[in-house]
Structure formats: structure tokens, C-alpha cells
Design a protein around this motif. Structure first.
Motif, mmCIF file in Angstrom:
data_model
loop_
_atom_site.group_PDB
_atom_site.id
_atom_site.type_symbol
_atom_site.label_atom_id
_atom_site.label_comp_id
_atom_site.label_asym_id
_atom_site.label_seq_id
_atom_site.Cartn_x
_atom_site.Cartn_y
_atom_site.Cartn_z
ATOM 1 N N VAL A 156 0.820 -1.308 0.076
ATOM 2 C CA VAL A 156 0.077 -0.108 0.106
ATOM 3 C C VAL A 156 0.945 1.202 -0.031
ATOM 4 O O VAL A 156 0.481 2.083 -0.645
ATOM 5 N N MET A 157 1.970 1.285 0.908
ATOM 6 C CA MET A 157 2.760 2.656 0.897
ATOM 7 C C MET A 157 3.743 2.755 0.017
ATOM 8 O O MET A 157 3.951 3.969 -0.534
ATOM 9 N N ALA A 158 4.277 1.855 -0.800
ATOM 10 C CA ALA A 158 5.194 1.973 -1.784
ATOM 11 C C ALA A 158 4.833 2.973 -2.954
ATOM 12 O O ALA A 158 5.387 3.911 -3.169
ATOM 13 N N PRO A 159 3.568 2.553 -3.709
ATOM 14 C CA PRO A 159 3.255 3.613 -4.562
ATOM 15 C C PRO A 159 2.922 5.008 -4.147
ATOM 16 O O PRO A 159 2.884 5.896 -4.849
ATOM 17 N N LEU A 160 2.359 5.112 -2.925
ATOM 18 C CA LEU A 160 2.237 6.348 -2.380
ATOM 19 C C LEU A 160 3.659 7.078 -2.184
ATOM 20 O O LEU A 160 3.618 8.242 -2.542
ATOM 21 N N ALA A 161 4.603 6.371 -1.593
ATOM 22 C CA ALA A 161 5.883 6.836 -1.552
ATOM 23 C C ALA A 161 6.498 7.352 -2.725
ATOM 24 O O ALA A 161 7.217 8.491 -3.046
ATOM 25 N N GLY A 162 6.303 6.765 -3.894
ATOM 26 C CA GLY A 162 6.689 7.009 -5.303
ATOM 27 C C GLY A 162 6.065 8.260 -5.720
ATOM 28 O O GLY A 162 6.826 9.146 -6.483
ATOM 29 N N TYR A 163 4.832 8.834 -5.391
ATOM 30 C CA TYR A 163 4.216 9.860 -5.565
ATOM 31 C C TYR A 163 4.777 10.819 -4.722
ATOM 32 O O TYR A 163 4.954 12.161 -5.285
ATOM 33 N N LEU A 164 4.965 10.527 -3.351
ATOM 34 C CA LEU A 164 5.740 11.921 -2.385
ATOM 35 C C LEU A 164 7.268 12.116 -3.001
ATOM 36 O O LEU A 164 7.499 13.425 -2.652
ATOM 37 N N ILE A 165 7.830 11.299 -3.479
ATOM 38 C CA ILE A 165 9.091 11.557 -3.858
ATOM 39 C C ILE A 165 9.271 12.668 -4.757
ATOM 40 O O ILE A 165 10.264 13.494 -4.638
ATOM 41 N N GLU A 166 8.250 13.048 -5.609
ATOM 42 C CA GLU A 166 8.211 13.908 -6.569
ATOM 43 C C GLU A 166 8.265 15.463 -5.771
ATOM 44 O O GLU A 166 8.175 16.564 -6.317
ATOM 45 N N ARG A 167 8.042 15.231 -4.595
ATOM 46 C CA ARG A 167 7.744 16.644 -3.952
ATOM 47 C C ARG A 167 8.475 16.891 -2.321
ATOM 48 O O ARG A 167 8.823 17.851 -1.889
ATOM 49 N N VAL A 168 9.063 15.664 -1.912
ATOM 50 C CA VAL A 168 9.775 15.555 -0.726
ATOM 51 C C VAL A 168 11.088 15.100 -0.948
ATOM 52 O O VAL A 168 11.158 13.909 -1.541
ATOM 53 N N HIS A 169 12.100 15.268 -0.391
ATOM 54 C CA HIS A 169 13.207 14.983 -0.308
ATOM 55 C C HIS A 169 13.286 13.244 0.294
ATOM 56 O O HIS A 169 12.716 13.166 1.309
ATOM 57 N N ALA A 170 14.023 12.573 -0.600
ATOM 58 C CA ALA A 170 14.123 11.288 -0.302
ATOM 59 C C ALA A 170 14.914 10.969 1.192
ATOM 60 O O ALA A 170 14.501 9.988 1.778
ATOM 61 N N GLY A 171 15.838 11.874 1.338
ATOM 62 C CA GLY A 171 16.351 11.659 2.893
ATOM 63 C C GLY A 171 15.268 11.612 4.021
ATOM 64 O O GLY A 171 15.303 10.910 4.940
ATOM 65 N N LEU A 172 14.285 12.631 3.798
ATOM 66 C CA LEU A 172 13.195 12.760 4.953
ATOM 67 C C LEU A 172 12.477 11.810 4.996
ATOM 68 O O LEU A 172 12.155 11.235 5.796
ATOM 69 N N LEU A 173 11.986 11.393 3.660
ATOM 70 C CA LEU A 173 11.040 10.090 3.518
ATOM 71 C C LEU A 173 11.532 8.966 4.209
ATOM 72 O O LEU A 173 10.918 8.050 4.744
ATOM 73 N N GLY A 174 12.812 8.518 3.722
ATOM 74 C CA GLY A 174 13.471 7.476 4.332
ATOM 75 C C GLY A 174 13.745 7.408 5.682
ATOM 76 O O GLY A 174 13.553 6.465 6.355
ATOM 77 N N VAL A 232 21.483 7.509 8.802
ATOM 78 C CA VAL A 232 22.198 7.348 7.414
ATOM 79 C C VAL A 232 21.096 8.172 6.387
ATOM 80 O O VAL A 232 21.565 8.990 5.575
ATOM 81 N N SER A 233 19.885 7.761 6.285
ATOM 82 C CA SER A 233 19.005 8.425 5.472
ATOM 83 C C SER A 233 18.781 9.798 5.565
ATOM 84 O O SER A 233 18.911 10.606 4.556
ATOM 85 N N SER A 234 18.879 10.381 7.033
ATOM 86 C CA SER A 234 18.580 11.723 7.323
ATOM 87 C C SER A 234 19.847 12.421 6.947
ATOM 88 O O SER A 234 19.601 13.625 6.722
ATOM 89 N N LEU A 235 20.907 11.929 6.737
ATOM 90 C CA LEU A 235 22.257 12.445 6.432
ATOM 91 C C LEU A 235 22.302 13.039 5.145
ATOM 92 O O LEU A 235 22.642 14.141 4.608
ATOM 93 N N ARG A 236 21.061 12.579 4.231
ATOM 94 C CA ARG A 236 20.940 12.770 2.944
ATOM 95 C C ARG A 236 20.233 14.176 2.832
ATOM 96 O O ARG A 236 20.286 14.712 1.701
ATOM 97 N N LEU A 237 19.753 14.874 3.719
ATOM 98 C CA LEU A 237 19.004 15.919 3.804
ATOM 99 C C LEU A 237 20.092 17.085 3.498
ATOM 100 O O LEU A 237 19.726 18.137 2.943
ATOM 101 N N SER A 238 21.427 17.098 3.685
ATOM 102 C CA SER A 238 22.293 17.867 3.283
ATOM 103 C C SER A 238 22.684 17.941 1.925
ATOM 104 O O SER A 238 23.301 18.885 1.610
ATOM 105 N N GLN A 239 22.247 16.949 1.034
ATOM 106 C CA GLN A 239 22.519 16.867 -0.190
ATOM 107 C C GLN A 239 21.525 17.450 -1.170
ATOM 108 O O GLN A 239 20.267 17.410 -0.846
ATOM 109 N N PRO A 240 21.532 18.013 -2.103
ATOM 110 C CA PRO A 240 20.611 18.419 -2.790
ATOM 111 C C PRO A 240 19.580 17.298 -3.365
ATOM 112 O O PRO A 240 20.196 16.161 -3.687
ATOM 113 N N ARG A 241 18.440 17.550 -3.788
ATOM 114 C CA ARG A 241 17.499 16.609 -4.403
ATOM 115 C C ARG A 241 18.118 16.155 -5.739
ATOM 116 O O ARG A 241 18.507 17.161 -6.566
ATOM 117 N N VAL A 242 18.238 15.003 -5.939
ATOM 118 C CA VAL A 242 18.874 14.566 -7.496
ATOM 119 C C VAL A 242 17.547 14.554 -8.541
ATOM 120 O O VAL A 242 16.435 14.457 -8.310
#
Length: 457
Positions: free
Chosen positions: A319-337, A445-455
């Protein structure tokens, strides 16, 4: 660049292409687990011992891990579409070979060859998704891919039990033939080509051999440890692994186009995403292997109850995987992860701290937390790994993604054995606490990615 390659496919061609990917990946993932259910029947039918029959499963997994990166490199070299199509042909033929096998050695060889076909499918599937979906919708494509993998993983035992209830074990493999042919026809018509190989790029045979030996020895040592093999044998494998691995890495660093894309690890967000992936899959496998023991031996649930109580995890991921796929277009992966893995860690710690006589509802909501958290993390993480690599290196990134998953799962299974050996009757609790710790570390470790720009894809 061709508009098709930069903007993805449109309309019916996109749907046909993703359906071809879905069918192939479903077969490859299902066959990683579907044979488990039939092992007693296969062993009895082929006059093999239960211990010997384990090679029906192990040979498939080892073949995938030793060839995955080589297959992904071939995708960069000759085209992801071509490698995927060849993988489908090989998978169909070797599935037929498996069904016609009359001895355990014959079936084991067939499973090794089938593993090579599965590796071809797994190595380039996410690279193909990068070509199929427009850049702005790539997260949705990754979400669908994660959904397919989750459904296939969850459905494995159920599909196997359904087939075995009406047919012999040979049909576990024969069913792949018509599905594979359908996938091949779709792949021939709809899958898009990728750009030509880079100037001077070539396949390095010594690297491929060292890659197979390095990962083969690693998986063999981990598997041997979990199965209680002699310490001398495992030590010998580890020594050989260190020596061969050293020269392998050294050679990769000297090559402009390495099979093991160590140069991609110099991209901070790529290396952080890989570290997150390995830790998360280690946590997942620690839980998946220990939970059946926990539910049956500690809580006294039956086998049927155990299967039902485990089901909410993959369902929540689906259920969550497709929703996360939509959210990545708006939210940083580091935060979602980070959020997803924190939720997963909370669920794992909650499972370890269950009351002595929990109700089914007590167990179910904790499983849902774990599955939902993992689903929220997986799609954005896969999206980041693929998107962080240059477009002409998508195959290498796709191979690294699959390798991280397999290494994490193998490590998790071995750690369960270690926990059982160290803590005996409390091994299941120790495994769940360790799983929660790995998920927490992955969230950090995922949260450390917030310091990097979105790809950008």
C-alpha cells in the motif's frame, strides 16, 4: 538527445513496457522463494536428503549475486532492453530445464542457469524504468516497481501452495514458460532502447571473474556461518575473500568503466543511499527469519496463524510503496527514508517488547508499522540510487541496488543464526532488538542525505 529517451514513453507504449517489466520481475522474485515450500516434496521425489535439497534454493541465489553486476555492466554496454530480453529467453528455457530434471544435481545446474537469467532481469529493470517514465514521474515508476517486488515476495508461499495443491512440483517451474513468453513478446514490442555505450567502454573478463569469486565467497561464508559449517572452512573462505577482493577493488579503481562501479560511491547521496539500503534490508531479514520462530516457539501460534500474522507486513508495504513513489516528486528522499525507517524501527522494537500473552491485534498493528515504514523508505531510496548516477551508468546503479538488497538479506539471515547461538532461548528477542537497531541506524544515515541536494532523474 532523443526526446523518447529524455522524456520517457507515452500512452500505450509505457503501459506495455511496464507490464513487460512487471511480468519478468515477478517471475525472478517469485522463483527466489517459491521452491522453499516444495523442498520436502522435491527431496523425496529426487531421492535427496533435506540438507542436500537446500541447494535448490542456494544455487539460484548464489548465481544471481555472482552475476548481477556483470549483467548490469552488459546493460550499459549493449543496451538494457537487449539484456532484459536475453534474460527472459534464458529464464524460460531454464525453467523448462528445471521441470524436466530427474535428479538433484541436474535440478541444481538448471537452477544455477535460471539464476543467471534472473540476474539479467533484476540487473537492468530499474534502469529500464528510468527510460520508460518521464523524469517528473520517475518516482511513480519506482513506486510501482517496489509494489511489484513486495507483491511477488508476499505471494511466493501462497502461489507455491496453490500450485502444489493441484499439480506436481514441476509446475512451479513450468508456469514460468507461458508467462515468460508473454513478457518476451511485450518486451520485443514496447521496451525502449538506451543510448550507445560510452567511448572506450568494454567488458573486462578478469573483473567479471574476480567479481564472481568475491561475492560468491562472501555469500558462501555468510551462508556457511548461518548453517554452522566448520570454522576452518569459513576462515579459509574469508581469507580468500580478502585477497581476491583487494585485487578486485584495486583493478576497478584503475578502470575507466568498472564492473563494480566504485566511482559512483564517490557521489555522496549515492553512497549514503547504498548504506541505507544495506542496513534496511539487514533489518528486514533479521525480522523475517526470526519472527516465525518468535510467533511459534515463544508465543505458541500455529503455522497457519504465523502465516496470517506475518501477512500485514507485506500488505502495508504494498500500500505504501506507490504512495511513496508519488511523494518523492515533492519531498526529499532523505526525509521520507528517515521517517519510514524510524517508523519501521518503532514497529520492530514494539514487536520485541510484546506482552507475554498478546492478542492478534497487538501483533498485527506492529506488523503494519514495520511494513508501512519499509514501504515509505524503499521507493524513494531506489529512486535516489538510480537518479544519482549518470544516465549512461544506469545499469551499474541498478546492479548496485540489487547487490545491496542481496547483501543486506544475506547478512540479516546470518545475524539471526548468531543471535540464536549467543542467546539461545532469547535469540528471537535479540534478533528483533538488533533489527530495530539496524533500522534506527539506517534512519540516521538516510537523514544525512538532507544535506545533499535533491537528485534529478
Amino acid at each position: 538527445m532523443d526526446k523518447t529517451l529524455s522524456d520517457g514513453l507515452s500512452g500505450p507504449q509505457r503501459y506495455g513496457a511496464i507490464f513487460a517489466i512487471a511480468l519478468g520481475i515477478t517471475m525472478a522474485v517469485l522463483d527466489g522463494a517459491i521452491a522453499n515450500v516444495a523442498l520436502p516434496t522435491i527431496a523425496r521425489d529426487l531421492l535427496a536428503s533435506p540438507a542436500e535439497s537446500i541447494w535448490v534454493v542456494n544455487s539460484y541465489q548464489i548465481a544471481i549475486i555472482v552475476s548481477l553486476l556483470s549483467m548490469s555492466f552488459l546493460g550499459d554496454l549493449f543496451g538494457y532492453r537487449r539484456v532484459y530480453q536475453c534474460g527472459l529467453v534464458l529464464f524460460c528455457l531454464t525453467s523448462l530445464f528445471c521441470a524436466l530434471s530427474t535428479s538433484l544435481p541436474m535440478l541444481t545446474v538448471a537452477r544455477v542457469l535460471q539464476g543467471f537469467g534472473g540476474a539479467a532481469l533484476m540487473s537492468v529493470n530499474t534502469a529500464l524504468i528510468r527510460l520508460i517514465y518521464p523524469q517528473r514521474f520517475l518516482g511513480r515508476g519506482m513506486g510501482i516497481n517496489s509494489f511489484i517486488v513486495a507483491v511477488s515476495s508476499a505471494a511466493g508461499p501462497t502461489v507455491a501452495a496453490a500450485i502444489l495443491s493441484v499439480a506436481s512440483w514441476q509446475w512451479l517451474f513450468l508456469i514460468n514458460v507461458p508467462i515468460g513468453i508473454m513478457a518476451l513478446l511485450l518486451a520485443l514490442r514496447y521496451l525502449p532502447p538506451n543510448q550507445q555505450k560510452a567511448q572506450g567502454q568494454r567488458f573486462d573478463i578478469p573483473s567479471a571473474i574476480m567479481n564472481a569469486l568475491t561475492f560468491g565467497l562472501l555469500i558462501s561464508a555468510i551462508s556457511g556461518f548461518s548453517q554452522g559449517q566448520s570454522g576452518a572452512l569459513i576462515a579459509g573462505e574469508l581469507v580468500a575473500l580478502v585477497i581476491i577482493g583487494y585485487f578486485f577493488i584495486r583493478r576497478q579503481l584503475a578502470l575507466p568503466f568498472p564492473i563494480l562501479p566504485v566511482d559512483l560511491l564517490r557521489i555522496p547521496i549515492f553512497s549514503l543511499s547504498m548504506g541505507t539500503s544495506v542496513r534496511s534490508f539487514t533489518a528486514q531479514m533479521l525480522a523475517f527469519v526470526s519472527l516465525p520462530f518468535f510467533l511459534q516457539t515463544v508465543l505458541g501460534r500455529s503455522e497457519v496463524d504465523t502465516g496470517l500474522l506475518l501477512t500485514p507486513w507485506p500488505l502495508a508495504t504494498m500500500v505504501m510503496a506507490p504512495l511513496a513513489g508519488y511523494l518523492i516528486e515533492r519531498v526529499h528522499a532523505g526525509l521520507l527514508g528517515g521517517i519510514g525507517l524510524a517508523v519501521m524501527a518503532a514497529g520492530l522494537f514494539a514487536l520485541a517488547l510484546l506482552p507475554h500473552n498478546p492478542s492478534d491485534l497487538d501483533i498485527v498493528w506492529r506488523m503494519i508499522l514495520c511494513g508501512a515504514g519499509f514501504g515509505l523508505f524503499q521507493s524513494p531510496n531506489n529512486h535516489t540510487i538510480i537518479s544519482a548516477a549518470p544516465r549512461h551508468r544506469s545499469g551499474g546503479a541498478s546492479g548496485m541496488l540489487g547487490t545491496a538488497r542481496l547483501l543486506g538479506q544475506s547478512s540479516g539471515a546470518a545475524l539471526v543464526a548468531l543471535m540464536f547461538n549467543m542467546f539461545h532461548e532469547h535469540g528471537t528477542h535479540a534478533s528483533l532488538l538488533l533489527a530495530g537497531s539496524f533500522a534506527t541506524l539506517a534512519a540516521i544515515v538516510s537523514s544525512l542525505r538532507l544535506s545533499q541536494p535533491r537528485v534529478q532523474a
